[in-house]
Enzyme design. Structure first.
Site, short mmCIF file in Angstrom:
data_model
loop_
_atom_site.label_atom_id
_atom_site.label_comp_id
_atom_site.label_asym_id
_atom_site.label_seq_id
_atom_site.Cartn_x
_atom_site.Cartn_y
_atom_site.Cartn_z
N SER A 87 43.75 5.24 -40.56
CA SER A 87 42.61 4.27 -39.73
C SER A 87 41.31 5.00 -39.95
O SER A 87 41.39 6.41 -40.65
CB SER A 87 43.18 3.78 -38.79
N LYS A 88 40.81 4.51 -39.16
CA LYS A 88 39.18 5.40 -39.75
C LYS A 88 39.17 7.07 -39.13
O LYS A 88 38.45 8.18 -39.41
CB LYS A 88 38.06 4.88 -38.61
#
Ligand code: GLU
Length: 457
Positions: A236-237
Site C-alpha cells: 500500500s501507500k
C-alpha cells in the site's frame, strides 16, 4: 476467441497491483491473438475522478499496454443497466425492496448479537403487495445449492448459496451497483477470461449467479495473488507504493517495470529477464503463482539498470529527454543524447539520476568555493598545457583527447591521475563522470576550452 478486460475503478492512481493485472490481461490477449478491452468502472460517482481516469490512461500508454476496444465508461452505460434491471424485475429475477434503513440496521444488530453473519433476511422477496416509499432493487439469489467455479489460479472454489444474500443491484436513487454493472458488462463485452486481483474472489459467486440469471455462461476466472510489502502486509501507500507514473518520474524504463511486474506472481523457470516477445510466447495463466508475491525495490532497480545498459540508446533517449526537459535542460544544445546514454549507462540505475548527472553536457558549470582545492598553483602549468593541446588538436576524437592528456602528464612529469581529477572538476563541477576523455569529447571543444580558462590562472 479470447477476450480479456482490465476494469479499473478510477479512484486513485494506476498502482502496481492494477498495472500487473492490466499486464496479465494484455499478455494473455496478445498471446492468444485475442482482444484486450479497457473498461473504466466509474459508477462510484463520489470516489471517481477525471484525474484518476487520466492517470490510468497515461499509465497504460506509458507502459505500452494498448487496448483493442474501449475505453468504455460505465457511467455512459446507465441506460443499459436500467433496462436490464427493468427486465429482471419483469421476469421476477429481482424485486423491489422497501425496507427502511432503520429496519436494516436493527436486523443487522440483532444478527450480530446472535453472532450471525449480517445479511438481508428476504422480507420483501416474499412480500405480496407493493410497498410504499423509496425502494432499492435486489437480485433474487438462489436459496439453495452451491456456486462452483474452476479458478485458473486457485483451482476449484465452492460457495454455498445460503452464504449469499439478495444483493442490491440498484440503489434507492436508481443507480446500479458495482457487482451488477460488472456482470452486465462482462456479458455485453463477451469477456471470456476475467483476470483480476484476489480481493474480488468473494464477488465472483454473486456475479456468477447474476450472470446465469441473465442467461449468460460464466467466463473463466483467474484471481491473482496479492502483492505484499517488505513487512508481509498487503502493498500500500505506506510502503511507498505509488502510481505507475511516479515510477516514470523516478527514472524507470517502462520495459523494466513491465519485466518486474510480470515476475510478481508469474514465473517461467528461473528466467528473470524477458523481452516482450518472450513474454507473449511464454505467458500462461497456469504458471501464475498462488502464493502472494513480495515487492522488492532492489530488484526493480537492478532490472532498470539492465535495461538502461542493454536497450537501444535511441529508445532510451526518448525517455531520457523527458527527464531532461523536466530538469529544464535544453538538449538541443550539446551532444547527442544517445552518446550521453552510452557514456553514462554503466553508472546509473535510473534515468532521473542520469539526467541529473548529465547537466554539465548542456549547461554552464558553476564552480563553487569548495572546488578550489582541486586547482592548486602547482597544477596550473599542466592545466594550461592541456588546454592548449586540446585547443590545437587537429581532430576532436576520444583517442586524440586521451593522447593530449597523456602527453601533457609526461611533459609535466606528473601522473595522469594528478591531472585528470582537476580537469574533471573543471568540466563537470564534480568528481564523478564517465572516463575523462569521453567526458571532454562530449562536452565539445569550445566549452572545454572555456571551462579550462575559468580555472587556469
Ligand atoms: N473495478 C474493480 C477494481 O478496480 C475491478 C473489477 C473487476 O476486475 O472485475 O478493483
Amino acid at each position: 476467441m479470447v477476450r480479456t478486460r482490465f476494469a479499473p475503478s478510477p479512484t486513485g492512481y494506476l498502482h502496481i497491483g492494477g498495472a500487473r493485472t492490466a499486464l496479465y490481461c494484455w499478455l494473455y490477449a496478445r498471446k492468444t491473438k485475442g482482444t484486450f478491452i479497457l473498461r473504466i468502472e466509474d459508477t462510484d460517482l463520489e470516489r471517481s475522478t477525471q484525474e484518476s481516469v487520466q492517470a490510468i490512461l497515461d499509465g497504460m500508454a506509458w507502459l505500452n499496454l494498448d487496448y483493442d476496444e474501449g475505453p468504455f465508461y460505465q457511467t455512459k452505460r446507465f441506460d443499459r443497466y436500467h433496462d436490464v434491471i427493468q427486465q429482471m424485475l419483469a421476469e421476477g429475477k429481482a424485486y423491489r425492496c422497501y425496507c427502511s434503513k432503520e429496519r436494516l440496521e436493527a436486523l443487522r444488530e440483532a444478527q450480530m448479537a446472535k453472532k450471525e453473519k449480517p445479511r438481508y433476511d428476504g422480507l420483501c422477496r416474499h412480500r405480496a403487495e407493493t410497498g410504499e416509499g423509496s425502494f432499492c432493487v435486489r437480485f433474487k439469489n438462489p436459496t439453495e445449492g452451491v456456486v462452483e467455479f474452476d479458478d485458473l489460479v486457485r483451482g476449484k472454489l465452492t460457495f454455498a448459496n445460503t452464504e449469499l444474500d439478495d444483493l442490491i443491484i440498484a440503489r434507492t436513487d436508481g443507480t446500479p451497483t458495482y457487482n451488477f454493472t460488472v456482470v452486465v458488462d462482462d456479458l455485453d463485452m463477451k469477456i471470456t477470461h476475467v483476470i483480476r486481483g484476489d480481493d474480488h474472489i468473494n464477488n465472483t459467486p454473486r456475479q456468477i449467479n447474476i450472470l446465469r440469471a441473465l442467461g449468460g455462461t460464466p467466463p473463466l476466472y483467474a484471481h491473482l495473488p496479492m502483492i505484499l510489502g517488505s513487512d508481509g502486509k498487503r502493498l500500500s501507500k505506506r510502503h511507498g507504493a505509488v502510481g505507475v507514473m511516479q515510477y516514470r518520474e523516478e527514472g524507470f524504463l517502462p520495459e523494466a517495470l513491465l519485466n518486474y511486474l510480470v515476475r510478481l506472481g508469474w514465473s517461467h523457470g528461473d528466467q528473470e529477464i524477458f523481452s516482450l516477445d518472450e513474454l507473449i510466447q511464454y505467458f500462461e495463466i497456469e504458471d501464475i503463482n498462488r502464493a502472494p508475491a513480495a515487492f522488492n525495490p532492489e530488484k526493480l532497480l537492478w532490472l532498470n539498470q539492465h535495461y538502461i545498459k542493454t536497450s537501444d540508446p535511441a529508445h532510451v533517449a526518448k525517455e531520457l529527454v523527458w527527464h531532461m526537459d523536466k530538469l529544464g535542460i535544453d538538449t538541443s544544445n550539446g551532444p547527442a543524447l544517445v552518446d550521453v546514454i552510452r557514456a553514462q549507462g554503466e553508472r546509473t540505475k535510473t534515468l532521473r539520476e542520469m539526467a541529473e548527472r548529465s547537466r554539465y553536457f548542456y549547461d554552464d558549470v558553476v564552480l563553487g568555493e569548495e572546488t578550489k582545492v582541486h586547482f592548486p598553483a602547482e597544477l596550473m602549468p599542466a592545466l594550461s598545457m592541456v588546454r592548449d593541446r586540446l585547443a590545437a588538436l587537429p581532430e576532436w576524437t576520444k583517442e586524440a583527447i586521451h593522447e593530449a592528456l597523456v602527453s601533457t602528464a609526461e611533459a609535466q612529469g606528473l601522473k595522469l591521475g594528478k591531472i585528470a581529477p582537476a580537469v574533471r572538476v573543471a568540466m563537470t563541477g564534480g568528481t564523478v563522470s564517465p572516463p575523462i576523455d569521453v567526458t571532454i569529447l562530449l562536452i565539445g571543444r569550445d566549452r572545454v576550452i572555456e571551462r579550462l580558462n575559468k580555472v587556469v590562472f
